[in-house]
Scaffold this motif. Sequence first.
Motif, PDB file in Angstrom:
ATOM      1  N   ALA A 266       0.435  -1.152   0.138  1.00 54.77           N
ATOM      2  CA  ALA A 266       0.022  -0.135  -0.015  1.00 54.77           C
ATOM      3  C   ALA A 266       0.862   1.213  -0.144  1.00 54.77           C
ATOM      4  CB  ALA A 266      -1.123  -0.135   1.201  1.00 54.77           C
ATOM      5  N   GLY A 267       1.914   1.280  -0.854  1.00 53.65           N
ATOM      6  CA  GLY A 267       2.564   2.199  -1.017  1.00 53.65           C
ATOM      7  C   GLY A 267       2.685   3.468  -2.269  1.00 53.65           C
ATOM      8  N   LEU A 268       2.755   4.170  -2.524  1.00 57.72           N
ATOM      9  CA  LEU A 268       1.805   5.234  -4.090  1.00 57.72           C
ATOM     10  C   LEU A 268       1.910   4.245  -5.109  1.00 57.72           C
ATOM     11  CD1 LEU A 268       4.260   8.277  -3.585  1.00 57.72           C
ATOM     12  CD2 LEU A 268       1.703   8.316  -3.747  1.00 57.72           C
ATOM     13  N   ALA A 269       2.714   2.409  -5.398  1.00 58.25           N
ATOM     14  CA  ALA A 269       1.998   2.426  -6.569  1.00 58.25           C
ATOM     15  C   ALA A 269       0.707   1.094  -6.423  1.00 58.25           C
ATOM     16  CB  ALA A 269       3.133   1.201  -6.846  1.00 58.25           C
ATOM     17  N   ALA A 327       0.058  12.758 -13.733  1.00 54.75           N
ATOM     18  CA  ALA A 327       0.218  13.149 -12.063  1.00 54.75           C
ATOM     19  C   ALA A 327      -0.690  14.229 -11.160  1.00 54.75           C
ATOM     20  CB  ALA A 327       1.479  12.340 -11.248  1.00 54.75           C
ATOM     21  N   LEU A 328      -0.060  15.226 -12.106  1.00 55.93           N
ATOM     22  CA  LEU A 328      -0.770  17.051 -12.027  1.00 55.93           C
ATOM     23  C   LEU A 328      -3.148  16.354 -11.683  1.00 55.93           C
ATOM     24  CD1 LEU A 328       1.596  18.511 -14.121  1.00 55.93           C
ATOM     25  CD2 LEU A 328       1.071  18.192 -11.359  1.00 55.93           C
ATOM     26  N   ARG A 329      -3.108  16.012 -13.027  1.00 52.40           N
ATOM     27  CA  ARG A 329      -4.389  15.271 -13.248  1.00 52.40           C
ATOM     28  C   ARG A 329      -5.064  14.609 -11.886  1.00 52.40           C
ATOM     29  NH1 ARG A 329      -2.673  13.521 -18.878  1.00 52.40           N
ATOM     30  NH2 ARG A 329      -2.562  15.835 -19.938  1.00 52.40           N
ATOM     31  N   VAL A 330      -4.216  13.976 -11.578  1.00 57.45           N
ATOM     32  CA  VAL A 330      -5.025  13.366 -10.467  1.00 57.45           C
ATOM     33  C   VAL A 330      -5.252  13.233  -9.270  1.00 57.45           C
ATOM     34  CG1 VAL A 330      -4.374  11.116  -9.214  1.00 57.45           C
ATOM     35  CG2 VAL A 330      -4.904  10.800 -11.259  1.00 57.45           C
ATOM     36  N   LEU A 331      -4.156  14.733  -9.261  1.00 55.96           N
ATOM     37  CA  LEU A 331      -3.869  15.200  -7.966  1.00 55.96           C
ATOM     38  C   LEU A 331      -4.605  16.489  -7.426  1.00 55.96           C
ATOM     39  CD1 LEU A 331       0.030  15.614  -7.801  1.00 55.96           C
ATOM     40  CD2 LEU A 331      -1.088  14.492  -5.780  1.00 55.96           C
ATOM     41  N   HIS A 332      -5.131  16.856  -9.132  1.00 55.21           N
ATOM     42  CA  HIS A 332      -6.819  18.315  -9.029  1.00 55.21           C
ATOM     43  C   HIS A 332      -7.297  17.308  -8.697  1.00 55.21           C
ATOM     44  CE1 HIS A 332      -3.697  21.927  -9.663  1.00 55.21           C
ATOM     45  NE2 HIS A 332      -3.762  21.280 -10.702  1.00 55.21           N
ATOM     46  N   GLU A 333      -7.917  16.390  -9.037  1.00 53.64           N
ATOM     47  CA  GLU A 333      -8.835  15.792  -8.784  1.00 53.64           C
ATOM     48  C   GLU A 333      -9.189  15.052  -7.417  1.00 53.64           C
ATOM     49  OE1 GLU A 333     -11.195  11.314 -10.139  1.00 53.64           O
ATOM     50  OE2 GLU A 333      -9.607  12.367 -11.179  1.00 53.64           O
ATOM     51  N   LEU A 334      -8.683  14.697  -7.075  1.00 54.45           N
ATOM     52  CA  LEU A 334      -8.451  13.807  -5.817  1.00 54.45           C
ATOM     53  C   LEU A 334      -8.116  14.835  -4.201  1.00 54.45           C
ATOM     54  CD1 LEU A 334      -6.693  10.517  -5.923  1.00 54.45           C
ATOM     55  CD2 LEU A 334      -9.105  11.589  -6.146  1.00 54.45           C
ATOM     56  N   LEU A 335      -6.960  15.999  -3.771  1.00 54.35           N
ATOM     57  CA  LEU A 335      -6.143  16.564  -3.271  1.00 54.35           C
ATOM     58  C   LEU A 335      -6.800  17.930  -3.153  1.00 54.35           C
ATOM     59  CD1 LEU A 335      -3.154  14.713  -2.469  1.00 54.35           C
ATOM     60  CD2 LEU A 335      -4.727  14.048  -1.548  1.00 54.35           C
ATOM     61  N   GLN A 341      -2.627  18.637   2.216  1.00 53.40           N
ATOM     62  CA  GLN A 341      -2.478  17.898   1.451  1.00 53.40           C
ATOM     63  C   GLN A 341      -0.854  17.558  -0.328  1.00 53.40           C
ATOM     64  OE1 GLN A 341      -6.168  15.791   1.350  1.00 53.40           O
ATOM     65  NE2 GLN A 341      -6.881  17.229   1.868  1.00 53.40           N
ATOM     66  N   TRP A 342      -1.202  18.502  -0.578  1.00 50.23           N
ATOM     67  CA  TRP A 342      -0.334  19.740  -1.760  1.00 50.23           C
ATOM     68  C   TRP A 342      -1.014  21.018  -2.038  1.00 50.23           C
ATOM     69  CZ3 TRP A 342      -0.145  19.693  -7.226  1.00 50.23           C
ATOM     70  CH2 TRP A 342      -1.407  20.071  -8.216  1.00 50.23           C
ATOM     71  N   GLN A 343       0.351  21.563  -2.621  1.00 51.03           N
ATOM     72  CA  GLN A 343       0.657  22.770  -2.957  1.00 51.03           C
ATOM     73  C   GLN A 343       0.893  22.242  -4.586  1.00 51.03           C
ATOM     74  OE1 GLN A 343       2.355  25.115  -0.472  1.00 51.03           O
ATOM     75  NE2 GLN A 343       1.689  26.421  -1.580  1.00 51.03           N
ATOM     76  N   SER A 344       0.485  23.440  -5.236  1.00 46.62           N
ATOM     77  CA  SER A 344       1.066  23.302  -6.777  1.00 46.62           C
ATOM     78  C   SER A 344       2.075  24.798  -6.737  1.00 46.62           C
ATOM     79  CB  SER A 344      -0.220  23.457  -7.365  1.00 46.62           C
ATOM     80  OG  SER A 344       0.432  23.798  -9.245  1.00 46.62           O
ATOM     81  N   ASN A 403       1.746  15.552  -0.033  1.00 52.49           N
ATOM     82  CA  ASN A 403       1.777  14.904   0.722  1.00 52.49           C
ATOM     83  C   ASN A 403       1.387  13.122   0.692  1.00 52.49           C
ATOM     84  OD1 ASN A 403       0.051  13.625   3.494  1.00 52.49           O
ATOM     85  ND2 ASN A 403       2.059  13.817   3.875  1.00 52.49           N
ATOM     86  N   PRO A 404       2.316  12.568   0.138  1.00 56.18           N
ATOM     87  CA  PRO A 404       2.223  11.209   0.089  1.00 56.18           C
ATOM     88  C   PRO A 404       1.327  10.960   0.450  1.00 56.18           C
ATOM     89  CG  PRO A 404       4.970  11.312  -0.285  1.00 56.18           C
ATOM     90  CD  PRO A 404       4.089  12.662   0.420  1.00 56.18           C
ATOM     91  N   PRO A 405       1.139   9.945   1.634  1.00 49.74           N
ATOM     92  CA  PRO A 405       0.086   9.413   2.445  1.00 49.74           C
ATOM     93  C   PRO A 405      -1.219   9.685   1.896  1.00 49.74           C
ATOM     94  CG  PRO A 405       2.415   9.800   3.821  1.00 49.74           C
ATOM     95  CD  PRO A 405       2.489  10.766   3.077  1.00 49.74           C
ATOM     96  N   SER A 406      -1.168  11.488   1.799  1.00 48.03           N
ATOM     97  CA  SER A 406      -2.509  12.009   2.007  1.00 48.03           C
ATOM     98  C   SER A 406      -2.952  10.944   0.725  1.00 48.03           C
ATOM     99  CB  SER A 406      -2.097  13.371   1.847  1.00 48.03           C
ATOM    100  OG  SER A 406      -1.984  14.075   3.240  1.00 48.03           O
ATOM    101  N   LEU A 407      -2.099  11.101  -0.435  1.00 52.99           N
ATOM    102  CA  LEU A 407      -2.101  10.843  -1.956  1.00 52.99           C
ATOM    103  C   LEU A 407      -2.958   9.432  -1.591  1.00 52.99           C
ATOM    104  CD1 LEU A 407      -2.686  10.802  -5.084  1.00 52.99           C
ATOM    105  CD2 LEU A 407      -0.172  10.577  -5.249  1.00 52.99           C
ATOM    106  N   CYS A 408      -2.030   8.419  -0.667  1.00 52.14           N
ATOM    107  CA  CYS A 408      -2.364   7.036  -0.936  1.00 52.14           C
ATOM    108  C   CYS A 408      -3.707   6.683  -0.003  1.00 52.14           C
ATOM    109  CB  CYS A 408      -1.381   6.197  -0.007  1.00 52.14           C
ATOM    110  SG  CYS A 408      -0.238   6.615  -0.389  1.00 52.14           S
TER     111      CYS A 408
END
Length: 666
Positions: A266-269, A327-335, A341-344, A403-408
């Motif tokens: 249950a890491g990023l991959a 990856a940027l599309r996923v981040l904008h969608e989920l976080l 959690q993250w910052q562009s 923050n990788p745990p937030s994405l996971c």
Amino acid sequence: MNISKPFADLVWSDDGQPYSSQFDDVYFSRESGLEETRHVFLANNQLAERWEKLRAGERFCIAETGFGTGLNFLCAWQLWDQCAPPDTHLHFVSTEKYPLSAADMQRAAVLWPELALWSEQLLAQYSDLTPGWHQFQLDQGRVTLTLLIGDLLDSLPLLDASVDAWFLDGFAPAKNPDMWQPALYAQMARLSGPEATLATFTSVGAVRRGLQDAGFVMRKVKGYGRKREMLAGKFAGSASAAWQAPWYARPAAPSLPQRQALVIGAGLAGCATAFALARRGWQVTVLERHAEPAQEASGNPQGILYCKLSAHQTPLSRFVLSSYAYALRVLHELLEQDGRQWQSCGVLQLPTSDKEAQRQQALADLGWPDTLLRLVDQAQASQLAGVATPSGGLWFEGGGWVNPPSLCQALLQHPNIQLLAHHQALSLAASEHGWQALDHEGKILAIAPQVVICGAADSLRLAPSAHLPLKAIRGQVTHLPATTASQALRTVLCAEGYVSPARLGEHHVGASFRFDRLDTEPSQEETESNLELLQQLSPALATSLQTEQLDPASLPARAALRCTTPDYLPVIGPLVDAEVFRERYAELAKDASRQPTTDAPWLAGLHVNAAHGSRGLISAPLSGELVAAWICDEPLPLPRDLAEAVHPSRFLLRELIRGRGRAGQA
């Protein structure tokens, strides 16, 4: 790669219609582009009738030449929503040599208010597109759009797909003769699945004859509006007889697949793989040996969206570019960009030498969209960063930190995913019901017909992936307490390492690379090295953080083990029986030019997704899509040569050809 003219050159008429200066032609009928699309492409491919007959879990693939304003795609998507059963998947693949800029795409969408429900979803993810392949997951994964940006005679030969319907669009043959060529028709034949259909607005005789020669049965039908005739057809040819490397072929798909999968790790991959399958309607169980996901290399407080590219367009650079955009599309969608959690916030890559500065200049000279990267001088870099930098560098406007745990955690929130913590799989055993994951006592932890091993270097503990040349590399990140002055840092600064803007009162600097130890205890030596790195990135920032007054021995730090391979590319794809592979293709050791035809010894239902190194934040989301495409028999989201560049079998192949005994030596 030539990107000197990356976007469509449009002229907008007084009534708001786009016109191509490059091809001296309109994008669609001025009278009614919507009705023309519906007549030419939707009705003459019999899409409504075909989609109503789809069964749960089935997919349908449309391929198009010329994405343009996206009108054909949006109309098809609208019809899909009206006709297709809910548990089905539309995959739309389209080529485009000159994509519209984001601003022009927004302007074009205004012309079709009745498509707003669909165009708004596309526009939310659409940005200025770079050459290469771009994947979009829309309607919560029910619709996949893959855009192949570049000359279609370069991109289609690298497409791995089975197409059900063709939209043969693009500017008129007289305006765009380079596209309407026998080479295009040959690729359409290669990619066409059984009973594939096609439709095109043109009725030019040379086009009809070229398609017939390629194996399509063509007929003239009524055109739209003032256009008297158009062409429609069906593929009646046979599969290409050209040799294909069996070790990179698609494993045979089960006739009635049970859409149940098991992901180990249950890491990023692992989380990205589970999410990609769950969005396709699969029930996914994730096994994690720790109490929570993202406890090892994916567990740092701040990971950097670091996109180091090459002006020479190496496989690694091309892979990173496609992965970064996705990856940027996923981040904008989920976080949420909430400071946790993250910052562009953008990423500044500073050169460490004159040679590196020259490399950056060569990369910038290729003419990328400014929204991807641009070269900035020292004054501009310092202004962007909010602190003085020692030089200018490359500015990646869309990058930042995560923050990788937030994405996971966000990836695992899908209702089709079940996480089983404190479950360590140490072996896999085949059974009539699928693969059994067993613990150290031989107890069955879970069972599924499809298994994806996502254990980083620990994947070597499982026999099916034990032959892979995976290597663990230690890295340490040092946590620095923010000061009032250091809060001025607005962007990520990176060179040999990185320093992040403050998150929850802390900056993070790192990460070290250690090959001589594999423990995860923090090291004072590496903390000192990270502080030296900070001094190189920005002496002014180091001063504002009062690093000379800090005791390296007392600074908090986090060490973890990355996983990489000899060629620094990940391993993503189906697994084979390594020993049988060596025996079956032993002839390659004597003559690498031979073309065996024997099927590869696939371990049916077993895949791997590992070895993302320090790029996991960028590469993991698209890697999940690639695994899902292998498993679900969908069009691959990467060009075939890149899918092979990350394929697990590449090391066994190199081992045989080089005659060096073991894959780990290759």
